[in-house]
Write a protein that holds these residues in place. Structure first.
Motif, PDB file in Angstrom:
ATOM      1  N   ASN B 147       0.974  -1.229  -0.512  1.00 24.57           N
ATOM      2  CA  ASN B 147      -0.050   0.156  -0.138  1.00 24.57           C
ATOM      3  C   ASN B 147       0.861   1.013  -0.109  1.00 24.57           C
ATOM      4  N   TYR B 148       2.180   1.249   0.851  1.00 23.51           N
ATOM      5  CA  TYR B 148       3.038   2.420   1.044  1.00 23.51           C
ATOM      6  C   TYR B 148       3.666   2.438  -0.656  1.00 23.51           C
ATOM      7  N   HIS B 149       3.676   1.286  -1.457  1.00 28.59           N
ATOM      8  CA  HIS B 149       5.087   1.414  -1.886  1.00 28.59           C
ATOM      9  C   HIS B 149       5.161   0.995  -3.541  1.00 28.59           C
ATOM     10  N   GLY B 150       3.623   1.327  -3.223  1.00 29.86           N
ATOM     11  CA  GLY B 150       3.067   1.147  -5.418  1.00 29.86           C
ATOM     12  C   GLY B 150       2.238   0.285  -5.645  1.00 29.86           C
ATOM     13  N   GLY B 151       2.577  -1.218  -5.076  1.00 33.18           N
ATOM     14  CA  GLY B 151       2.128  -1.791  -6.095  1.00 33.18           C
ATOM     15  C   GLY B 151       0.932  -2.408  -5.758  1.00 33.18           C
ATOM     16  N   GLY B 152       0.237  -1.557  -6.182  1.00 31.29           N
ATOM     17  CA  GLY B 152      -1.663  -1.747  -5.368  1.00 31.29           C
ATOM     18  C   GLY B 152      -2.227  -2.729  -6.266  1.00 31.29           C
ATOM     19  N   GLY B 153      -3.053  -2.790  -6.136  1.00 32.37           N
ATOM     20  CA  GLY B 153      -4.037  -4.604  -6.748  1.00 32.37           C
ATOM     21  C   GLY B 153      -4.776  -4.919  -6.079  1.00 32.37           C
ATOM     22  N   LEU B 154      -5.990  -5.899  -6.166  1.00 34.15           N
ATOM     23  CA  LEU B 154      -7.385  -6.197  -5.964  1.00 34.15           C
ATOM     24  C   LEU B 154      -6.840  -6.878  -4.301  1.00 34.15           C
ATOM     25  N   HIS B 155      -5.756  -7.215  -3.623  1.00 34.03           N
ATOM     26  CA  HIS B 155      -5.469  -7.497  -2.381  1.00 34.03           C
ATOM     27  C   HIS B 155      -4.280  -6.459  -2.139  1.00 34.03           C
ATOM     28  N   HIS B 156      -5.023  -6.341  -1.021  1.00 38.74           N
ATOM     29  CA  HIS B 156      -3.668  -5.396   0.294  1.00 38.74           C
ATOM     30  C   HIS B 156      -2.749  -6.469   0.662  1.00 38.74           C
ATOM     31  N   LEU B 157      -1.093  -6.198  -0.256  1.00 41.85           N
ATOM     32  CA  LEU B 157       0.283  -7.490  -0.075  1.00 41.85           C
ATOM     33  C   LEU B 157       0.961  -6.727   0.997  1.00 41.85           C
TER      34      LEU B 157
END
Lengths: 235, 235
Positions: B147-157
């Motif tokens: 969420n804080y390093h720009g890898g957003g998608g359908l799930h929080h990783l």
């Protein structure tokens, strides 16, 4: 984890093995269903999923139909889930523990990480929710794989362990806990700890003595997958 | 993540915000459905879940019905998912990167952790599957919240980042990659990296220079939950 309803299996390794095998079978079925491209594959993986539910029923008090419903409704369990625990120390070097309401065992405060929450915020929040103490994080201690530290359940869990300093508040019993308190290694209820917690509490005390030590992780078991994924094109 | 099918939103912060809000809404709905004890609550949380799907459709190319089906079939997404990445170095101090097939961006080898697999084994396995190189882990570098390093998608990783030494093998292009290679900080394709990877690659190079440094984690944002969980019974 599912309570044992009086069947032959005791708490311990057989139950844990069954849950581990059932969990892996379930995850493989779910992956298989995701990538299936013909009805035969779908049928095969659905049969595997049903077997996983059947296995789970051996150590789960719920009726088989309910377990099956859960497994067939949730076919996206393909990866471990993540929880966070916090080893909070006071100025006297004591550690903060809670007594869990679900099984009466003592444990570090902790719980599920929430969607859209930083692991670090989750660590602080869980201490707050379970003890009413405010803490400031002081380090990241490592990853403890519950499969190897006795915390088995329906899902495979990775625990992220933080250290923290106590900032404010007297520990308070909440509706999730039976008791709460500060402990030294000497007066800590080692025999009444939740299964997964002795390793991480020992590590936390060691880290407190030597904060430069490297974070803990379970060493690789070294089972590499086969080479079927590689084609022959060289770089 | 879902491809943008030409609607108004560009890749970037608006899309990421929508996915973050939709993901949180979905997780809250799922928790709510789990604990709901009357039909009114169930209806409320199902409406929230439908809103989450509607929001997701803004930045996801799939038809709304398909997104809704996924969200209503999988109501157990209540916690972030966990992935593993590996910063593998060769004797010359170069780092091993892959070019992803799905979006053409360069990244560290990595992927989903599997059920019944140690994080450390997953780290070694992903390098093996994606590059045909064998590596030995040399340290745990930290947790990077997507969420804080720009890898957003359908799930929080949450990404668990390991360091490793190259042991054996020439990197090979696999069916998941377009290219693969060893890079120095100077010749690394910084502008063509997958969004979440610059921070972890920079950290890995810093760690290589100074292996005693503490593991990375995103610092708490400090939003504590309200006190509703606490009763008044003191310890």
């Amino acid at each position: 984890m599912g309570a044992n309803d009086g069947r032959v299996l005791e708490e311990g390794s057989a139950e844990e093995t069954i849950l581990r095998v059932a969990g892996k079978l379930r995850a493989l079925s779910n992956s298989g269903l995701y990538f299936a491209d013909n009805p035969y594959q779908i049928e095969t993986f659905e049969q595997m999923l049903a077997l996983s539910a059947e296995l789970t029923e051996l150590v789960d008090a719920r009726p088989l139909a309910e377990i099956q419903r859960q497994f067939f409704d949730d076919t996206r369990y393909v990866s471990p889930y993540v929880v966070v625990d916090t080893a909070a120390f006071d100025d006297a070097g004591r550690i903060l523990l809670i007594q869990r309401k679900d099984n009466g065992r003592w444990a570090l405060p902790g719980g599920w990480c929430e969607v859209n929450e930083l692991p670090a915020d989750g660590a602080v929040r869980e201490v707050w929710e379970e003890t009413a103490c405010r803490v400031a994080l002081s380090g990241f201690l490592g990853i403890f794989d519950n499969n190897y530290h006795g915390g088995g359940g329906l899902h495979h869990l990775y625990c992220l362990l933080f250290a923290a300093r106590h900032v404010e508040g007297t520990p308070i019993v909440t509706r999730e806990t039976l008791d709460v308190g500060w402990f030294t290694p000497q007066n800590l209820p080692w025999d009444a700890l939740h299964a997964a917690h002795p390793a991480r509490i020992r590590f936390a005390f060691e880290w407190q003595q030597e904060p430069s030590r490297h974070p803990f992780y379970d060493l690789p078991r070294g089972h590499l997958h086969p080479t079927w994924q590689h084609n022959t094109r060289q770089e």
